[in-house]
Design a protein around this motif. Sequence first.
Motif, PDB file in Angstrom:
ATOM      1  N   PRO A   1     -69.005 -41.497 -50.025  1.00 19.61           N
ATOM      2  CA  PRO A   1     -68.497 -40.218 -49.475  1.00 19.61           C
ATOM      3  C   PRO A   1     -69.368 -39.662 -48.353  1.00 19.61           C
ATOM      4  N   GLN A   2     -70.678 -39.846 -48.472  1.00 20.44           N
ATOM      5  CA  GLN A   2     -71.587 -39.354 -47.434  1.00 20.44           C
ATOM      6  C   GLN A   2     -71.320 -40.040 -46.095  1.00 20.44           C
TER       7      GLN A   2
ATOM      8  N   LYS B   1     -68.119 -38.878 -44.604  1.00 20.53           N
ATOM      9  CA  LYS B   1     -68.250 -37.545 -44.036  1.00 20.53           C
ATOM     10  C   LYS B   1     -68.980 -37.574 -42.680  1.00 20.53           C
TER      11      LYS B   1
ATOM     12  N   GLU C   1     -62.962 -38.015 -42.633  1.00 25.84           N
ATOM     13  CA  GLU C   1     -62.159 -37.943 -43.862  1.00 25.84           C
ATOM     14  C   GLU C   1     -60.668 -38.015 -43.566  1.00 25.84           C
TER      15      GLU C   1
END
Lengths: 252, 357
Positions: A243-244, A247, A252
């Motif tokens: 997810p990092q 981002k 996204e």
Amino acid sequence: MTLLDVRNLGISFGGLRAVDNFEIQIKKGQLYGLIGPNGAGKTTVFNLLTGVYKPSDGKITLDGKNITGAATIDINKAGIARTFQNIRLFKDLSVLDNVKVGLHNQYSYSTITGILRLPKYFKVEKEMNEKAMELLKVFDLDKEADFLASNLPYGKQRKLEIARALATNPKLLLLDEPAAGMNPNETSELMDTIRFVRDNFDMTILLIEHDMKLVSGICEELTVLNFGQVLAKGKTAEVLNDPQVIKAYLGE
Amino acid sequence: MKTKMNLTKSTKSTLITVGIVVVAYIVMQILGGAGMLSSLMKGLLVPLCIYAIMAVSLNLTVGILGELSLGHAGFMCVGAFVSAFFSLYFKETMAAGPRFIIAIILGGVVAALSGLLIGIPVLRLRGDYLAIVTLAFGEIIKNIINVMYVGRDEQGIHFSMKDAYSMNLSSEGQILINGAQGITGTPNDSNFTVAAILLVLTLIIVLNLVNSRPGRAIMAIRDNRIAAESVGINITKFKLLAFSISAGLAGIAGVLYAHNLSILQAQPKNFGYNMSIMILVYVVLGGMGNIRGSLIASVILVLLPELMRQLNDYRMLIYSIVLIVMMIFNWSPKAKEFREKYSIKRLLGKKTEKGEA
């Protein structure tokens, strides 16, 4: 077996910490990717690895040999060859001569031998020509051997740069955005070429790339760089789903 | 098959360039033998070779290595004075043949060493520092020689930087270098044959160097220094190599120059800034990196003002117009197009290189 081991690498330009606490371990025969947003310090890492910049701190080990802070030519002799983001060919030399410059340290005769055209000159030049043509053939450039490098189409110039880097007989090949400016066909052809080089030349490859199709297609492991620091590293699929990373870089 | 073609291609080009000189030499000898050369023309033969050597050697620095040198006449000056001093010193004690051969080697080597000396600090830097330093070098060398007094008598060699009297020569003594009056009485060992041979040697040295491993390294540095470094080429070493060979060849031109005159003086007109720029003009007009072009341009541009002497004041005007026309003919895109369209190669039915690409 680890070929390239980089620990705690950092460099400051004045007050700007361009790369900080950078670590990477690349095993022999690996295809490794270095990705990240523009300005993250990817090319700076390449410049640190190849001695263009001297690191402010940290340690670079290639095949057990400490090459931290060594001169560019010594690093090349130790076994790191690279290509450039903005192509840097010897534009007024022929395609063949570009590769022969890459072979410079593999073959040798004295300047006097060259000027007097002693028998050794003809013998070594013949070997160099054969070796260079062999390399050009791999990259499907043999028909253009007599062209000036600047007259090659863009995609072939990229390939010639890789051929020239391989001519220096490296252990580790650094490719700086090899697919930049290529159309999807050329990119997929390039992917085949990179795999071919890895398999047939027994090469370890570290590449910087923005083309996610290429990265996910051929890289086994990735390191993601953001603001000069390692954001994530590991297996390609895992990193790309982090997810990092999504981002900071992928969106996204 | 292809690799063989490549070797012969560069060899062929070298042979053509050397052939031009040999043919010109033979034609001049026949004309001279038949008494068809004016004394002006005869007097020009050696200077023609000297300027051609200068242009070819400067092209090695400017065109092949890609560094600007504005003091090439300085190296010529070094070669001239070192060799003239040597020849005068051994004028009575050595036979002309070996003396001149040693003088040529000595002049070339000392000039090459001075090139190396300048190059070691300067060629490590990037940018136009070489131009600045060579410019200064040319002027400094000239001025040093102008205050140098060397003489000899039975006690040995005397030296002074003040004037001829300060050397305290005995009445038997002989002044070898007399400050601004230079060296007088150098044996006239230069002749057209020697000059032509040295020109051919210069061409062979430069062309063979260019088409060899060190030559490729030198051109790679010119085209892209960073890339050259990345493939393991020692930048400083090959820059120094090219620059000292270039300086050494200029020194040999100086040897010819010194032994072609009976009075050798270091003046602005022969070893000054203007001379260096003139040689640079030959190189630029002949095409940077084009050795044969330097040869042809220097011959045309040396002959032209001399042949137009009867036009007096107008000759420099015409000279400058020729410079401009040559520049346009060589470099303007339209003129290039025209030349490609009507090139001899094409008229003979061969494809030009551009056509293939």
